[in-house]
Scaffold this active site. Structure first.
Site, PDB file in Angstrom:
ATOM      1  N   GLN A 107       0.808  -1.222   0.000  1.00  0.00           N
ATOM      2  CA  GLN A 107       0.000   0.000   0.000  1.00  0.00           C
ATOM      3  C   GLN A 107       0.841   1.273   0.000  1.00  0.00           C
ATOM      4  OE1 GLN A 107      -2.708  -0.278   3.341  1.00  0.00           O
ATOM      5  NE2 GLN A 107      -3.708  -2.113   2.546  1.00  0.00           N
ATOM      6  N   HIS A 172      -1.477   0.739   5.640  1.00  0.00           N
ATOM      7  CA  HIS A 172      -2.151   1.783   6.427  1.00  0.00           C
ATOM      8  C   HIS A 172      -1.271   3.010   6.680  1.00  0.00           C
ATOM      9  CE1 HIS A 172      -5.423  -1.096   8.214  1.00  0.00           C
ATOM     10  NE2 HIS A 172      -5.227  -1.285   6.917  1.00  0.00           N
ATOM     11  N   TYR A 275     -11.459   9.432  18.292  1.00  0.00           N
ATOM     12  CA  TYR A 275     -12.438   8.771  17.432  1.00  0.00           C
ATOM     13  C   TYR A 275     -12.474   7.254  17.605  1.00  0.00           C
ATOM     14  CZ  TYR A 275     -13.566  13.316  15.741  1.00  0.00           C
ATOM     15  OH  TYR A 275     -14.005  14.615  15.706  1.00  0.00           O
ATOM     16  N   TYR A 286     -10.806  -9.320  10.070  1.00  0.00           N
ATOM     17  CA  TYR A 286     -10.952 -10.099   8.843  1.00  0.00           C
ATOM     18  C   TYR A 286     -11.131 -11.582   9.132  1.00  0.00           C
ATOM     19  CZ  TYR A 286      -9.519  -5.752   6.656  1.00  0.00           C
ATOM     20  OH  TYR A 286      -9.469  -4.446   6.249  1.00  0.00           O
TER      21      TYR A 286
END
Length: 394
Positions: A107, A172, A275, A286
């Site tokens: 990523q 990420h 948050y 997963y």
């Protein structure tokens, strides 16, 4: 430029058919319940608009971020580490020279890009990227530079932010860049995915899983919240992987982050707020097992304005402020990777009142921007990715 093979009529039919079915998909975490009625599965927007799509440029390898230039062209990043310019006529430049090395595994790579508000005078550009740190470590960093007059080279390159600590992960990173109303720069990050790093989203001494607010030339921006023991750049914390963010009509930051299996969430980002990740989430691992204690609410932690289960895999967002699409003003436009769609949300009094999905099956939508003429421009993330202009069909 060329028309996509899917006609505007076909696009309208596809949008209409898919809009009647996306809310019917079963959730991954059926035992979880929203905290309020409007928090998920908003009513499908009754919208029969037909769309026309034109490929401005293709041949882009996994394009990730874009920003419009004053002359109508676009500056675009490709995740393997290249930055290019697409002219208003659709001509794709050679890669711009002078960028720092990126870690493009999985990523990682070259991520978002943003030009200066006064670009005509300064030619200054900012970009985020996965920076190699040695010994297998890496992290999200932000650099700035001045684009040469011939637009071939980035000069005066400076790294102005480095996510700390570095981590041996290839996932990420976040990362979106957004100008604040006062000229400060918001930087979104990720929590690096691995269990050891994930918990650091709740550790305010680190940049892991945080949204930062920095000075455009480096250092914490003035006026950041006073959080006991925190890194001075932190604006908010408890985030998983924020790949969509934009300034709303209210002048405040809104962001959408990837959930695990279920639990993508839209948040109204306020300073000094937590948050919740990984303590609370509207998703599951997963493996199908709960995240942590499997709870969705906890005192002192913010609830998302909206969440998706199953996920759309959000990447890139903008608030529509043009005149080309009647009735879209103030809507949030979101790129969907897993949903392979352009997602539209309507808001009223800070709550989501409707959702629609367009161009489903068009490809993985990595970024979304509203062009100066009011059209919507998207990037599709693929080996042969494309810059596509979307307008109402005539």
């Amino acid at each position: 430029m060329k028309m996509l093979t899917l006609s505007a009529a076909a696009l309208a039919i596809a949008s209409s058919a898919s809009a009647q079915s996306f809310n019917d998909a079963p959730p991954n975490a059926p035992h979880q319940r929203p905290s309020f009625a409007e928090q998920t599965r908003a009513p499908e927007i009754a919208d029969d608009v037909a769309l026309a799509s034109v490929v401005i440029a293709d041949g882009l390898q996994n394009p990730w971020g874009l920003d419009q230039l004053p002359d109508g062209g676009w500056i675009i990043t490709e995740r393997p580490g290249r930055m290019r310019i697409v002219s208003a006529a659709g001509v794709l430049s050679a890669p711009i020279r002078g960028l720092p090395e990126v870690d493009a595994r999985r990523q990682g790579g070259l991520l978002d890009v943003l030009i200066a508000p006064g670009f005509d005078n300064t030619s200054r550009v900012w970009w985020s990227y996965a920076e190699p740190r040695g010994n297998g470590l890496n992290g999200t960093s932000v650099a700035t530079g001045v684009l040469s007059e011939d637009r071939r080279t980035m000069t005066d390159v400076q790294v102005i932010f480095q996510q700390m600590p570095g981590w041996a992960s290839t996932m990420h990173y976040g990362s979106r860049l957004v100008w604040g109303a006062d000229g400060a720069l918001f930087v979104t990050t990720g929590e690096r995915s691995l269990p050891g790093a994930r918990r650091l989203a709740q550790d305010v001494t680190t940049h892991i899983g945080k949204i930062l607010r920095i000075d455009p030339m480096g250092g914490a921006a003035a006026g950041n919240p006073d959080i006991e023991g925190a890194a001075p750049e932190i604006w908010s914390w408890g985030h998983r992987n924020v790949q969509a963010a934009a300034l709303g009509p209210d002048g405040e930051l809104w962001a959408i982050e990837h959930g695990p299996r279920g639990g993508d969430e839209l948040n109204h980002i306020l300073p000094g707020r937590n948050y919740g990740w990984p303590v609370i989430t509207y998703g599951e691992d997963y493996s199908g097992r709960p995240i942590g204690n499997g709870i969705t609410a906890s005192e002192g932690m913010e609830q998302p304005v909206y969440y998706w289960d199953p996920v759309i895999a959000p990447s890139g967002m903008d608030f529509y402020d043009g005149d080309m699409f009647t009735g879209w003003q103030g809507s949030i436009l979101v790129g969907g990777l897993a949903s392979q769609a352009l997602v539209r949300l309507t808001l009223e009094d800070g709550l989501v009142t409707g959702e629609a999905r367009y161009l489903q099956g068009q490809g993985r939508v990595r970024d979304v921007d509203v062009a100066s003429d009011g059209s919507v421009v998207i990037l599709t993330d693929a080996e042969n990715g494309a810059l596509i202009r979307v307008t109402p069909a005539k």
